[in-house]
Design a protein around this motif. Sequence first.
Motif, PDB file in Angstrom:
ATOM      1  N   UNK A  16       0.834  -1.210   0.000  1.00 33.33           N
ATOM      2  CA  UNK A  16       0.000   0.000   0.000  1.00 33.33           C
ATOM      3  C   UNK A  16       0.864   1.254   0.000  1.00 33.33           C
ATOM      4  N   UNK A  17       1.932   1.250   0.794  1.00 32.11           N
ATOM      5  CA  UNK A  17       2.817   2.417   0.868  1.00 32.11           C
ATOM      6  C   UNK A  17       3.537   2.637  -0.452  1.00 32.11           C
ATOM      7  N   UNK A  18       3.812   1.584  -1.178  1.00 28.41           N
ATOM      8  CA  UNK A  18       4.452   1.727  -2.490  1.00 28.41           C
ATOM      9  C   UNK A  18       3.475   2.313  -3.498  1.00 28.41           C
ATOM     10  N   UNK A  19       2.230   1.918  -3.432  1.00 26.47           N
ATOM     11  CA  UNK A  19       1.229   2.400  -4.383  1.00 26.47           C
ATOM     12  C   UNK A  19       0.844   3.850  -4.101  1.00 26.47           C
ATOM     13  N   UNK A  20       0.636   4.196  -2.836  1.00 27.41           N
ATOM     14  CA  UNK A  20       0.183   5.544  -2.478  1.00 27.41           C
ATOM     15  C   UNK A  20       1.006   6.093  -1.313  1.00 27.41           C
ATOM     16  N   UNK A  21       2.254   6.525  -1.562  1.00 29.07           N
ATOM     17  CA  UNK A  21       3.116   6.958  -0.463  1.00 29.07           C
ATOM     18  C   UNK A  21       2.707   8.278   0.174  1.00 29.07           C
ATOM     19  N   UNK A  22       1.917   9.090  -0.491  1.00 27.54           N
ATOM     20  CA  UNK A  22       1.532  10.392   0.045  1.00 27.54           C
ATOM     21  C   UNK A  22       0.264  10.344   0.892  1.00 27.54           C
ATOM     22  N   UNK A  23      -0.329   9.181   1.045  1.00 26.74           N
ATOM     23  CA  UNK A  23      -1.532   9.031   1.856  1.00 26.74           C
ATOM     24  C   UNK A  23      -1.196   9.354   3.308  1.00 26.74           C
ATOM     25  N   UNK A  24      -2.057  10.095   3.982  1.00 24.67           N
ATOM     26  CA  UNK A  24      -1.808  10.475   5.376  1.00 24.67           C
ATOM     27  C   UNK A  24      -2.713   9.689   6.312  1.00 24.67           C
ATOM     28  N   UNK A  25      -2.139   9.288   7.424  1.00 25.28           N
ATOM     29  CA  UNK A  25      -2.871   8.605   8.479  1.00 25.28           C
ATOM     30  C   UNK A  25      -2.780   9.497   9.718  1.00 25.28           C
TER      31      UNK A  25
END
Length: 147
Positions: A16-25
């Motif tokens: 998931x981090x490789x696909x969407x690294x800019x996603x914020x949690x």
Amino acid sequence: MSATAAYLNLSIFLAFATIDPEFSILLFFVIPVKVKYLAWLAWLAVAFTVVFEPLPAKIMAAVSLLNYFACFGQDLKHRVRAGIAFAPRRGRFRASMRAGAAAPIRRCTVCGATEQDEPRLEFRYCSKCAGHHEYCLTHLGTHDHIQ
């Protein structure tokens, strides 16, 4: 460590981090943290396991990451090669951008004043002069026209 699905879940999170690294949690429902930084922590946890944990834990970590490398191995290889190939070019571009930022954009043809000398100074082009000659407002109406 007992045989759990922790490393399998970790490999899914890394995907998931490789696909969407800019996603914020939201950490503690308040602090936004990008997934790419959490992925770096996950890679550190895997490295810790490979270096310090006993052999069964090392095998579990390696087997669970096989899925990740099966899906993203080619992409990672291309990213590394592109980073190595473009690094000198990127450095030259950044150096030219830093050097270009110091050069003035506008300059009066008569007095040579620039926007760096006086930030509030305004410049205009003369419609009667041939070519692109800029003048400050002081010299716009009093200069000799260039033909």
